[in-house]
Write an enzyme that holds these catalytic residues in place. Structure first.
Site, PDB file in Angstrom:
ATOM      1  N   LYS A 263       0.852  -1.190   0.000  1.00 29.79           N
ATOM      2  CA  LYS A 263       0.000   0.000   0.000  1.00 29.79           C
ATOM      3  C   LYS A 263       0.880   1.230   0.000  1.00 29.79           C
ATOM      4  CE  LYS A 263      -4.527   0.820   0.212  1.00 29.79           C
ATOM      5  NZ  LYS A 263      -5.622  -0.015  -0.288  1.00 29.79           N
TER       6      LYS A 263
HETATM    7  P1  NAD Z   1     -13.751   7.679  -2.328  1.00 30.97           P
HETATM    8  O1  NAD Z   1     -12.805   8.722  -1.912  1.00 30.97           O
HETATM    9  O2  NAD Z   1     -14.141   7.581  -3.765  1.00 30.97           O
HETATM   10  O3  NAD Z   1     -15.123   7.799  -1.483  1.00 30.97           O
HETATM   11  C1  NAD Z   1     -15.175   7.877  -0.105  1.00 30.97           C
HETATM   12  C2  NAD Z   1     -16.577   8.323   0.297  1.00 30.97           C
HETATM   13  O4  NAD Z   1     -16.683   8.285   1.721  1.00 30.97           O
HETATM   14  C3  NAD Z   1     -16.934   9.760  -0.113  1.00 30.97           C
HETATM   15  O5  NAD Z   1     -18.290   9.811  -0.478  1.00 30.97           O
HETATM   16  C4  NAD Z   1     -16.717  10.559   1.183  1.00 30.97           C
HETATM   17  O6  NAD Z   1     -17.522  11.717   1.256  1.00 30.97           O
HETATM   18  C5  NAD Z   1     -17.174   9.523   2.200  1.00 30.97           C
HETATM   19  N1  NAD Z   1     -16.637   9.773   3.539  1.00 30.97           N
HETATM   20  C6  NAD Z   1     -15.391  10.152   3.893  1.00 30.97           C
HETATM   21  N2  NAD Z   1     -15.315  10.286   5.238  1.00 30.97           N
HETATM   22  C7  NAD Z   1     -16.527   9.969   5.721  1.00 30.97           C
HETATM   23  C8  NAD Z   1     -17.088   9.913   7.010  1.00 30.97           C
HETATM   24  N3  NAD Z   1     -16.358  10.229   8.091  1.00 30.97           N
HETATM   25  N4  NAD Z   1     -18.387   9.536   7.139  1.00 30.97           N
HETATM   26  C9  NAD Z   1     -19.120   9.238   6.052  1.00 30.97           C
HETATM   27  N5  NAD Z   1     -18.658   9.281   4.804  1.00 30.97           N
HETATM   28  C10 NAD Z   1     -17.382   9.642   4.641  1.00 30.97           C
HETATM   29  O7  NAD Z   1     -13.119   6.300  -1.826  1.00 30.97           O
HETATM   30  P2  NAD Z   1     -13.454   4.822  -2.329  1.00 30.97           P
HETATM   31  O8  NAD Z   1     -12.485   4.457  -3.391  1.00 30.97           O
HETATM   32  O9  NAD Z   1     -14.904   4.695  -2.559  1.00 30.97           O
HETATM   33  O10 NAD Z   1     -13.019   3.968  -1.036  1.00 30.97           O
HETATM   34  C11 NAD Z   1     -13.874   3.854   0.109  1.00 30.97           C
HETATM   35  C12 NAD Z   1     -13.347   2.721   0.975  1.00 30.97           C
HETATM   36  O11 NAD Z   1     -13.305   1.518   0.219  1.00 30.97           O
HETATM   37  C13 NAD Z   1     -11.939   2.893   1.545  1.00 30.97           C
HETATM   38  O12 NAD Z   1     -11.879   2.255   2.796  1.00 30.97           O
HETATM   39  C14 NAD Z   1     -11.069   2.129   0.546  1.00 30.97           C
HETATM   40  O13 NAD Z   1      -9.851   1.708   1.117  1.00 30.97           O
HETATM   41  C15 NAD Z   1     -11.996   0.977   0.262  1.00 30.97           C
HETATM   42  N6  NAD Z   1     -11.710   0.285  -0.987  1.00 30.97           N
HETATM   43  C16 NAD Z   1     -11.736   0.936  -2.182  1.00 30.97           C
HETATM   44  C17 NAD Z   1     -11.500   0.219  -3.351  1.00 30.97           C
HETATM   45  C18 NAD Z   1     -11.608   0.861  -4.696  1.00 30.97           C
HETATM   46  O14 NAD Z   1     -11.498   0.126  -5.705  1.00 30.97           O
HETATM   47  N7  NAD Z   1     -11.852   2.148  -4.803  1.00 30.97           N
HETATM   48  C19 NAD Z   1     -11.181  -1.146  -3.279  1.00 30.97           C
HETATM   49  C20 NAD Z   1     -11.172  -1.776  -2.032  1.00 30.97           C
HETATM   50  C21 NAD Z   1     -11.434  -1.053  -0.900  1.00 30.97           C
END
Ligand code: NAD
Length: 416
Positions: free
Chosen positions: A106
């Site tokens: 990571k």
């Molecule tokens: P992103 O930045 O696209 O979206 C994050 C969302 O969460 C946004 O809508 C933001 O406003 C919201 N958010 C942030 N802080 C918050 C809070 N305190 N309370 C409520 N909402 C909040 O990120 P993403 O890519 O969607 O990733 C989200 C999660 O999924 C992370 O934990 C990431 O590690 C995990 N993840 C992502 C992927 C991927 O392919 N993008 C893959 C595996 C895991």
């Protein structure tokens, strides 16, 4: 807990628990706790106001016994070495559980991408790539997007790395734009695996689809696509949220319209016809399925007692703390763990890497078919082991993953 160093403590606690269940020798457990490599870089950037600002970036390779490191790059003000370590370790388990030929890694930069201009972000990303160039590569460690980064950033990384090498190296990074060596279906992949896992969980619990209601925290890449795909599958999404708050409509939300509203106003809050709720209220709604898809530690000992969902499908990494999990276990809440539920992103990243190395393009149909097959098979494997051993799905998933990593380490002589 927010995304702080506690994530690493949580990752270690989970490993300790599995080590006990698997009766691992203490020295094997110690070897698994320590990342193989940690790189910290400082990145000076001339900002738009002509001042120089120094950013700190990280790339941690937790384990590469089963293949090159694999894991996203996060841009967030809370990024710390401990957080990156935890996320790297979770990637080791995720790639092993899905039986992909990768290890876990990571990266991240402590910054607030929302406060930086596009020019500043591009320079920051390119300089970060130069700084870690000796530690990444198609057969070394392959980054991807995470919170705060997207396909555009991956295109910059690919370009910067290719400039160093003197030729195009598309397989150095995944999650690239489909127009530039990317793969169709990568952007939706994590949301899709969340939905496939959710559907399988409802099946094993004999909950008819028409009765299922879903609340999703986070409306970014994972949350939005999970909402969209669940809606397309015929499920009812009744609540969603972002960092500014949430909305609730028991008759069901239209995810596309909510996205349009978010694009124009900057948040899901204020969507016409829906009731405004807080993020805490969303987590405690009386729904069938809760999908935390934002950040770590949101389901913790303070709110676990109030969570009413029958199923939690972890879209985010590490959204449930171990203490909360104990409480939820007693309540018989089925938790589909992150390393299974949100693995769609890394599975399709693997397809992208294969596509880049073989130079044979994949169709969207093939991507979706292969993803579905892998998630369903892994779900069945994990669920049946959890049933057989009378452990949680997380424990079962970790048991499979950790054993695969230990076997690879032993076969290679890492532990001799
Ligand atoms: P992103 O930045 O696209 O979206 C994050 C969302 O969460 C946004 O809508 C933001 O406003 C919201 N958010 C942030 N802080 C918050 C809070 N305190 N309370 C409520 N909402 C909040 O990120 P993403 O890519 O969607 O990733 C989200 C999660 O999924 C992370 O934990 C990431 O590690 C995990 N993840 C992502 C992927 C991927 O392919 N993008 C893959 C595996 C895991």
């Amino acid at each position: 807990m927010s995304s702080t160093s506690n994530a690493y403590e949580m990752a270690i606690e989970q490993l300790e628990r599995i080590a006990k269940l698997l009766e691992l020798e203490p020295w094997v457990k110690e070897a698994l706790k320590k990342p193989k490599r940690e790189v910290i870089v400082s990145i000076p950037v001339r900002m738009d106001d002509n001042k120089i600002r120094i950013f700190t970036g990280y790339r941690v390779l937790h384990n590469d016994a089963r293949g090159p490191g694999k894991g996203g790059i996060r841009y967030h003000p809370n990024v710390t070495l401990d957080e990156v370590r935890a996320l790297a370790m979770w990637m080791t388990w995720k790639t092993a559980l899905l039986n992909l030929p990768f290890g876990g890694a990571k990266g991240g930069i402590t910054c607030n991408p929302k406060e930086l201009s596009k020019r500043e972000l591009e320079i920051l990303t390119r300089k970060y790539t130069y700084a870690i160039a000796n530690f990444i590569g198609p057969f070394v460690d392959v980054p991807a997007p995470d919170v705060g980064t997207n396909s555009e950033y991956m295109a910059w990384i690919m370009d910067a790395y290719s400039l160093i090498k003197g030729y195009n190296v598309p397989a150095v990074v995944t999650g690239k734009p489909p127009e530039l060596y990317g793969i169709p279906g990568r952007i939706e992949a994590t949301g899709r695996s969340v939905c496939i896992a959710m559907r399988e969980a409802c099946k094993v619990l004999n909950i008819p689809q028409r009765e299922v209601t879903i609340a999703i925290q986070g409306y970014g890449n994972v949350g939005y696509h999970a909402a969209k795909i669940a809606h397309e599958m015929g499920f009812r999404v009744v609540a969603v949220s972002d960092s500014k708050g949430g909305i609730y409509d028991p008759s069901g939300l239209n995810p596309e319209r909510v996205l349009k509203h978010k694009r124009t106003t900057g948040s899901v809050v204020g969507f016409k016809g829906a009731k405004s709720i807080s993020n805490e209220e969303l987590l405690e709604l009386n729904v069938t399925v809760l999908i935390p898809a934002a950040i770590e530690g949101v389901i913790n000992e303070r709110n676990a007692d109030y969570i009413r969902a029958k199923v939690i499908v972890e879209g985010a990494n590490g959204p449930t703390t171990p203490k909360a999990e104990e409480i939820l276990e007693e309540k018989k809440t089925l938790i589909v763990p992150d390393i299974l539920a949100n693995s769609g992103g890394v599975v399709v990243s693997y397809f992208e890497w294969v596509q880049n190395l073989t130079e044979v393009p994949w169709s969207l149909e093939k991507v979706r078919y292969e993803l579905e097959k892998r998630i369903v098979n892994t779900f069945k494997q994990v669920y049946s082991l959890s049933f057989k051993k009378e452990v949680t799905m997380r424990d079962a998933a970790y048991m499979i993953a950790v054993m695969r990593v230990v076997e690879a380490m032993k076969l290679r002589g890492y532990l001799s």
